[in-house]
Design an enzyme around this catalytic site. Structure first.
Site, PDB file in Angstrom:
ATOM      1  CB  CYS B  23     -23.237 -19.484  -5.778  1.00 36.10           C
ATOM      2  SG  CYS B  23     -23.444 -17.811  -5.160  1.00 36.10           S
ATOM      3  CE  LYS B  26     -20.367 -19.839  -0.328  1.00 37.06           C
ATOM      4  NZ  LYS B  26     -21.658 -19.241   0.029  1.00 37.06           N
ATOM      5  CG  ASP B  56     -26.168 -14.750   5.195  1.00 42.48           C
ATOM      6  OD1 ASP B  56     -25.943 -15.688   4.422  1.00 42.48           O
ATOM      7  OD2 ASP B  56     -27.117 -14.716   5.987  1.00 42.48           O
ATOM      8  CG  ASP B  73     -20.709 -13.279  -2.842  1.00 41.75           C
ATOM      9  OD1 ASP B  73     -20.098 -13.950  -3.691  1.00 41.75           O
ATOM     10  OD2 ASP B  73     -21.586 -13.742  -2.097  1.00 41.75           O
ATOM     11  CG  ASP B  96     -23.765 -12.047   1.384  1.00 39.32           C
ATOM     12  OD1 ASP B  96     -24.491 -13.058   1.459  1.00 39.32           O
ATOM     13  OD2 ASP B  96     -22.668 -12.029   0.792  1.00 39.32           O
ATOM     14  N   GLY B 144     -13.391   1.042  -6.377  1.00 41.55           N
ATOM     15  CA  GLY B 144     -13.110  -0.379  -6.415  1.00 41.55           C
ATOM     16  C   GLY B 144     -11.673  -0.645  -6.765  1.00 41.55           C
ATOM     17  CG  HIS B 145      -7.847  -3.132  -6.577  1.00 47.51           C
ATOM     18  ND1 HIS B 145      -6.930  -2.138  -6.793  1.00 47.51           N
ATOM     19  CD2 HIS B 145      -7.187  -4.308  -6.719  1.00 47.51           C
ATOM     20  CE1 HIS B 145      -5.750  -2.687  -7.042  1.00 47.51           C
ATOM     21  NE2 HIS B 145      -5.870  -4.011  -7.007  1.00 47.51           N
ATOM     22  CG  ASP B 232     -28.061 -14.555   1.022  1.00 53.78           C
ATOM     23  OD1 ASP B 232     -27.420 -15.076   1.959  1.00 53.78           O
ATOM     24  OD2 ASP B 232     -27.522 -13.866   0.136  1.00 53.78           O
TER      25      ASP B 232
END
Lengths: 240, 355
Positions: B23, B26, B56, B73, B96, B144-145, B232
């Protein structure tokens, strides 16, 4: 001796680590560092303050110059160097807007600066010779000897508490840090001594070695740099 | 500063070419506000939580009994062990959903990887760590990717379920509510110390355990009382998230330093200059809303702004429920503490006191 470091292009924690290495060399009295972000300036300022060095930083072109100097030598401990710190802060504050508040607040809370008084250095968890290491695999006699000298140390601390003597600090190194064990027999008397205003500090490296670090309050953990400062600035050192 | 000779078990030092991890990567609230300022605000009758109030996750009502929670995220490696990185990133993304009061249902992976620089086995380990964490949360990883990239990035898009009446927002705190925090503070500083090779084995174990602990049980325990607000604690740091909750609830807050739990040695590391760049960003974003006692040590205020990865839940509960809640959490193995209160005052303002 002076040394220059060009740490431009490096990101945290590299500049702090590389500077720390130079600080550990006692032959160097001045370190000049170039970094290229304000974050690095702030982090180096924290490092310098934690190591009791004076710090001046100034923006230059697109980078910053940070100069670290040893605050005190054995010849001029205390007051003189403090003035230098203040003077340098004023100078720094007028020349740059980046480092003012940090310097001021950190230096005012200096906690291991030069002073006087008595230091008690406990380097094993017994009073005198008997050592826990000799006990293992040894006879009952050695065990009794150890228990006895361990009890003696407890008695010493109890007596100190009641004596009215107020040493400046009690420092624990090596197996002496075992006294800080929150489940051990010494912690009660140590806490009482602490409440009287005596600093009770243990070597972080040693606590780590004996797996006690997580059990001891952070403000009671210290490092060899601070221990060295305490010992050299003391009027006398007593090692029971 | 004790140098730890044993660097963490890592293959090819995953964190080496990472500028800011977890984080800490961010974008600061200060910058984000400028970026988002010009964008249209999405409004819809079924959209129960959108981008207002820095929530969130988004919540979309499907029926009176059912809503979906949507969140994403991801971040660059914070540790060198690829499996552990996968676990931490997934945990952070799942968090989240818990912060909104929901339960994760399905997740999809977001993955960028420099296939030329690292063996593919590393990629597989990251994904395995993530998949295991999703399984631990009782959710399904459904795909997913992935893309080629110069920097590794991993995370999840998570869909969760909730009954609309159970939604927890950060705007419901009431005057005199106690503030409960369920994890220790200082992951940003500790991860930097880890990168510097300064964390002892015991400190590493402590940190990794916190980073891979889901907030599911903390939420479950919290549900035993009436929760007024919940979030959170992540990138904006403890102060940033308390500020957002207070502001959204139109209240001020009072925070008690003596009640905070910090990671072992985090204060010591901060003091020595191991403070992540985004902690300075958070300070810049939020300091104007904070007043603290004059002699608060710098290393303590640094930790208040320290960006948290996979942080704990921050809860607002009635005064009378606080002690019970902490006891219930303790029985569930969660070391929660009561770190202050919301009070009437300037919305978003935080008074930091010693005790």
């Amino acid at each position: 001796m002076k040394k220059s470091l060009d740490l431009r292009g490096l990101t945290c924690p590299e500049p702090v680590l590389r500077t720390k290495k130079l600080i550990d060399d006692p032959a160097l009295s001045c370190i000049e560092i170039l970094v290229d972000s304000e974050v690095n300036v702030q982090n180096l300022t924290r490092l310098a303050n934690s190591q009791k060095l004076t710090v001046v930083s100034s923006p230059e072109d697109i980078h910053y110059k940070v100069v670290l100097q040893r605050a005190a030598t054995e010849d001029n401990p205390g007051s003189h160097s403090h003035e230098t710190v203040e003077a340098r802060h004023k100078q720094a504050n007028t020349s740059t807007s980046t480092n003012t508040s940090t310097n001021a607040s950190n230096n005012s809370s200096t906690n291991t600066s030069t002073g006087s008084g008595t230091i008690i250095l406990i380097s094993r968890n017994s009073f005198g010779q008997a050592d826990s290491q000799k006990v293992e695999g040894d006879s009952d006699k050695a065990k009794r000897d150890y228990d006895f000298s361990s009890n003696l140390l407890n008695l010493f601390l109890q007596t100190l508490l009641q004596s009215g003597h107020e040493p400046r600090a009690i420092l624990m190194v090596n197996s002496g840090v075992k006294l800080m064990d929150p489940e051990g027999p010494y912690i009660k008397v140590l806490n009482e001594l602490k409440e009287k205003g005596i600093e009770v500090l243990a070597c972080g490296l040693c606590l780590d070695y004996y797996d006690l670090k997580s059990k001891v309050a952070v403000e009671q953990v210290t490092n060899m740099f601070a221990i060295c400062e305490y010992l050299f600035s003391a009027d006398r050192v007593i090692s029971p | 500063m004790t140098t730890n000779p044993e660097k963490p078990i890592g293959a090819n030092q995953l964190t080496n070419n990472v500028k800011a991890g977890g984080c800490s990567a961010k974008i600061s609230a200060f910058e984000l506000k400028q970026i988002l300022a010009g964008l249209p605000k999405t409004k819809h009758v079924n959209l129960l939580s959108g981008i207002d109030n820095f929530e969130d996750a988004a919540v979309y009502k499907l029926s009176d009994e059912l809503a979906i929670i949507e969140s994403v995220d991801f971040f660059p490696p914070v540790v060198d062990d690829p499996y552990l990185f996968g676990q931490i990133a997934a945990n952070n993304a799942l968090s989240d959903v818990y912060a909104m009061g929901g339960k994760p249902l399905i997740a999809q992976a977001i993955f960028a990887f420099p296939t030329c620089d690292y063996p593919l086995a590393i990629a597989a380990e990251i994904l395995r760590g993530g998949a295991d964490q999703v399984a631990k949360a009782g959710a399904l990883l459904t795909g997913g990717h992935s893309i080629q990239s110069s920097e590794t990035i991993y995370g999840l898009a998570v869909t969760g379920l909730i009954n609309p009446k159970d939604i927890l927002t950060n705007s419901g705190a009431r005057p005199n509510d106690r503030i409960i925090m369920t994890k220790a503070i200082g992951t940003g500083v500790s991860l930097l110390a880890l990168k510097a090779g300064l964390l002892s084995k015991a400190e590493q174990a402590h940190l990794f355990s916190a980073l891979t602990t889901l907030n599911d049980r903390a939420l479950e325990a919290a549900r035993t009382v009436d929760i007024h607000a919940c979030t959170d604690v992540t990138g904006f740091g403890l102060v940033g998230h308390i500020h957002e909750m207070a502001k959204a609830s139109k209240l001020a807050a009072r925070m008690l330093i003596s009640a905070l739990r910090f990671f072992p040695s985090a204060q010591e590391f901060a003091k020595q200059g191991l403070v992540p760049a985004s902690a300075y960003g958070n300070r810049k974003s939020f300091e104007a809303s904070v007043s603290y006692i004059k002699d608060l040590p710098l290393e303590v205020s640094d930790l208040l702004y320290d960006p948290q990865t996979a942080g704990g839940l921050l809860l607002a509960v009635d005064e009378k429920d606080s002690a019970n809640l902490i006891k219930t959490m303790g029985e569930a193995g969660i070391e929660a503490t009561d770190i202050g209160a919301f009070i009437e005052g300037i919305p978003g303002h935080i008074d930091v006191l010693i005790s």
